[in-house]
Design a protein around this motif. Structure first.
Motif, mmCIF file in Angstrom:
data_model
loop_
_atom_site.group_PDB
_atom_site.id
_atom_site.type_symbol
_atom_site.label_atom_id
_atom_site.label_comp_id
_atom_site.label_asym_id
_atom_site.label_seq_id
_atom_site.Cartn_x
_atom_site.Cartn_y
_atom_site.Cartn_z
ATOM 1 N N LYS A 15 2.318 26.473 8.083
ATOM 2 C CA LYS A 15 1.175 26.539 9.011
ATOM 3 C C LYS A 15 1.195 25.391 10.016
ATOM 4 C CE LYS A 15 -1.730 26.303 5.584
ATOM 5 N NZ LYS A 15 -0.851 26.174 4.414
ATOM 6 N N SER A 16 1.363 24.167 9.499
ATOM 7 C CA SER A 16 1.380 23.015 10.410
ATOM 8 C C SER A 16 2.560 23.112 11.367
ATOM 9 C CB SER A 16 1.481 21.710 9.634
ATOM 10 O OG SER A 16 0.360 21.553 8.818
ATOM 11 N N THR A 17 3.693 23.523 10.823
ATOM 12 C CA THR A 17 4.883 23.661 11.661
ATOM 13 C C THR A 17 4.594 24.637 12.799
ATOM 14 O OG1 THR A 17 6.146 23.378 9.641
ATOM 15 C CG2 THR A 17 7.344 24.111 11.577
ATOM 16 N N PRO A 55 -5.074 16.957 14.352
ATOM 17 C CA PRO A 55 -3.985 17.006 13.384
ATOM 18 C C PRO A 55 -4.474 17.093 11.942
ATOM 19 C CG PRO A 55 -4.277 14.787 14.200
ATOM 20 C CD PRO A 55 -5.244 15.645 14.957
ATOM 21 N N GLN A 56 -3.543 17.454 11.066
ATOM 22 C CA GLN A 56 -3.911 17.588 9.652
ATOM 23 C C GLN A 56 -4.325 16.245 9.067
ATOM 24 O OE1 GLN A 56 -0.928 19.557 7.277
ATOM 25 N NE2 GLN A 56 -2.432 20.064 5.726
ATOM 26 N N ARG A 57 -3.600 15.205 9.440
ATOM 27 C CA ARG A 57 -4.022 13.864 9.004
ATOM 28 C C ARG A 57 -4.656 13.185 10.194
ATOM 29 N NH1 ARG A 57 0.734 10.720 6.348
ATOM 30 N NH2 ARG A 57 -0.726 9.027 6.714
ATOM 31 N N PHE A 67 -7.024 23.440 15.375
ATOM 32 C CA PHE A 67 -7.522 22.668 14.234
ATOM 33 C C PHE A 67 -6.567 22.877 13.073
ATOM 34 C CE2 PHE A 67 -11.301 23.912 16.683
ATOM 35 C CZ PHE A 67 -11.862 22.674 16.925
ATOM 36 N N ASP A 68 -5.800 21.853 12.753
ATOM 37 C CA ASP A 68 -4.871 21.991 11.631
ATOM 38 C C ASP A 68 -5.544 21.486 10.364
ATOM 39 O OD1 ASP A 68 -2.830 22.168 9.858
ATOM 40 O OD2 ASP A 68 -1.401 20.945 10.991
ATOM 41 N N ASP A 69 -6.087 22.405 9.620
ATOM 42 C CA ASP A 69 -6.732 22.063 8.354
ATOM 43 C C ASP A 69 -7.736 20.924 8.549
ATOM 44 O OD1 ASP A 69 -7.227 22.510 5.771
ATOM 45 O OD2 ASP A 69 -5.337 21.732 4.992
HETATM 46 MG MG LIG Z 1 -0.078 21.561 7.019
#
Ligand SMILES: [Mg+2]
Ligand SMILES: Nc1ncnc2c1ncn2[C@@H]1O[C@H](COP(=O)(O)OP(=O)(O)OP(=O)(O)O)[C@@H](O)[C@H]1O
Length: 568
Positions: free
Chosen positions: A359-361, A400-402, A480-482
């Motif tokens: 997903k992030s990729t 980002p996710q983080r 929105f990544d997670d």
């Molecule tokens: Mg991810």
């Protein structure tokens, strides 16, 4: 450069001239009791010494200017280079290593360059000049100088052949020490929680002790150098006086000339000594230069196109994947395979899938953090590789996710993408992202400090600020990544309903783990091991997609599953 050479010439000339004056004073003034001559020559000597001193200061000044200017440029070059890196290139160097390369390594080069300019230019002139002058005074004694220089070169070679490998070892140990210290500092919590302090301490102690031992050895060796050299110089002086004395008594040479000869001998020896010291420091700088060269030599893979296209206004905000495949560099298997979907403006497209499903990729391909290995990603109707990077990024608000925050204040973080935003705009963004409440609880409100990486904030607070930052940017496409994972259910729901109002007409892409976060999305894409295994609304997927059913069943109660089905 011309200035430097002129100054070097001045310094050499004055240093070489002084012993001559000394000889004159002794031979022509003192021996004939000519006080006037002593005074005038002494005065000239003082002036020459003064001029030499000024030249020397000038050389230092110019050399330092050149070296620091050079270092600044290298640092700039490295920084600009790294800024242009895509994540692909970042994966090649660790961030710790990039930091060392642009600070410590540059400093090593600067240091050696200063030395080179100050010494390498002066020493050869001085050495050769002194030998010529000495020969001129008394050719019969130059063999003493030759013997001394050969002896010194032998000693220096011996000492440095022992020290050099140690120097390299020291650099490696410093690297290791940095690594262990970094790991210790970033991993403190884990180390404590698992009671491994003693183990980490032992690791550190071993390297530290080794470094200390090596450093002491190298320094002892170098410390021995100075007394040895003093001994050599004084021996040469004694030898010259010894052999000179017989020549003085036979009338072949005068006392002053012998003294001048001693000075020239010492100057020549000192020059060779300085040159040899450069050979010690040069290898260290060469290692550093290589490390910097590695960074500068990387050709960034993600660049602006040569002939950029303009976005298609009729397709504003659309994100389309056309048969996209992607593999990380060096990895055998593709992480994403043959993805095709379109995200339209005004609609929310969601991505679900198990951990590591890509997903992030997938979302990283949209702002071109990586380039696809097959197919194409279209934004506003144009292949992202044909858009100017700056223009592409201006269309996208990415969370980002983080969550990444920067040291500064709450305000500077929210306004990161829009430095000119008014306070109301920022407050609105904070309010939508549900950050307003906790911000007003802080002592300084929007001016409250944010530590490096946002470590003085909770995970949920960081996420909210990262979301506010994207909202304040007011883009066409939201990613929105997670980004809702660290929020509690109530805040998550509230945020999404307010966000929906703000993002009306915009394209919204949401990656989520929780079905609850995305079940109202217009289009849900289910990923499994890098492939799309289902696409549609929550209700459609519940009926048709086995993977989605599994995820839904694991998260929602039977009641919820039924009620959702009924309301649709
Ligand atoms: Mg991810
Ligand atoms: N920089 C990288 N280099 C090589 N492989 C990577 C890299 N980043 C991720 N991967 C691999 O790509 C795959 C997909 O990772 P990705 O981060 O896209 O998963 P994800 O679906 O976002 O997972 P999560 O839900 O845990 O965030 C994983 O198998 C991972 O090992």
């Amino acid at each position: 450069m011309a200035v430097l050479l002129a100054l070097v010439y001045g310094q050499t000339w004055s240093t070489l001239a002084l012993p001559d004056y000394l000889a004159d004073i002794i031979d022509k003034g003192v021996q004939t009791q000519n006080t006037h001559y002593i005074y005038t020559t002494g005065l000239t000597m003082l002036m020459v010494a003064l001029a030499g001193g000024i030249c020397m200061i000038g050389v230092s000044y110019v050399a330092t200017r050149i070296a620091t200017g050079f270092a600044t440029r290298i640092r700039e070059a490295v920084f600009t280079k790294v800024e242009g890196f895509s994540l692909h290139e970042f994966n090649r160097f660790s961030s710790a290593s990039l930091i060392t390369r642009s600070t410590n390594d540059v400093q090593q080069i600067q240091q050696v360059l200063t030395m080179l300019l100050r010494i390498a230019f002066v020493a050869p002139f001085m050495g050769v000049g002194a030998i010529i002058k000495a020969r001129h005074l008394d050719p019969s004694m130059t063999w003493i100088m030759a013997v001394a220089i050969v002896a010194i070169l032998a000693i220096v070679t011996l000492i440095f052949s022992i020290a050099l490998p140690k120097f390299k070892h020291v650099q490696k140990l410093v690297d290791k020490l940095n690594l262990v210290t970094r790991e210790f500092l970033t991993g403190t919590r884990v180390i404590r929680a698992f009671g491994r302090e003693a183990h980490e301490e032992r690791k550190f102690d071993e390297i530290n002790a080794d470094l200390t031992r090596t450093n002491i050895f190298v320094n002892r060796l170098l410390a021995a150098l100075q007394p040895t050299m003093m001994f050599m110089m004084n021996s040469v002086a004694i030898a010259i006086v010894w052999f000179g004395a017989s020549q003085v008594s036979s009338g072949a040479i005068q006392i002053g000339s012998v003294l001048a000869f001693v000075q020239y001998a010492i100057q020549a020896i000192a020059a060779f000594l300085m040159l040899s010291i450069i050979f010690v420091f040069a290898p260290r700088a060469i290692v550093s230069a290589d490390r910097i060269g590695e960074v500068l030599g990387v050709s960034a893979t993600i660049l602006d196109p040569k002939a950029p296209k303009v976005p298609d206004v009729t397709r504003r905000g659309t994100v389309a994947f056309e048969d996209v495949s992607f593999a990380y560099a060096g990895a055998e298997a593709a992480v994403l395979e043959h993805l095709t979907f379109t995200a339209e403006p005004g609609a929310t497209t969601a991505f679900v899938g198990s951990t590591g499903s890509g997903k992030s990729t997938l979302v990283n391909l949209i702002p071109r953090f990586y380039d696809v290995t097959g197919g194409r990603v279209m934004v506003d109707g144009v292949d992202v590789r044909e858009l100017k990077l700056h223009q592409l990024h201006s269309l996208i608000g990415y969370v980002p996710q983080r969550s990444t925050l920067f040291s500064g204040t709450i305000r500077s973080n929210i306004a990161y993408g829009t430095p000119k935003a008014s306070d109301q705009d920022l407050a609105r963004a904070a309010s939508i992202s549900q950050a307003k409440e906790f911000i007003s609880g802080l002592d300084d409100g929007y001016d409250a400090p944010v530590a490096q990486g946002g470590t003085n904030l909770s995970g949920g607070q960081k996420q909210r600020l990262a979301i506010a930052r994207a909202i304040a940017y007011d883009p066409e496409i939201y990613i929105f990544d997670d980004s809702f994972s660290a929020l509690d259910f109530a805040t998550d729901a509230k945020l999404r309903s307010e966000l929906a109002r703000k993002t009306k007409g915009k394209t919204v892409l949401i990656v989520a783990q929780r079905i609850g976060t995305i079940m109202h999305a217009d289009n849900i894409i289910v990923l499994d091991a890098g492939r799309i295994v289902g696409q549609g609304t929550h209700d459609q997927l519940l009926k048709t997609c086995a993977v989605y059913q599994e995820i839904a069943e694991s998260q929602l109660s039977q009641d919820e599953l039924r009620t959702v089905g009924a309301t649709a």
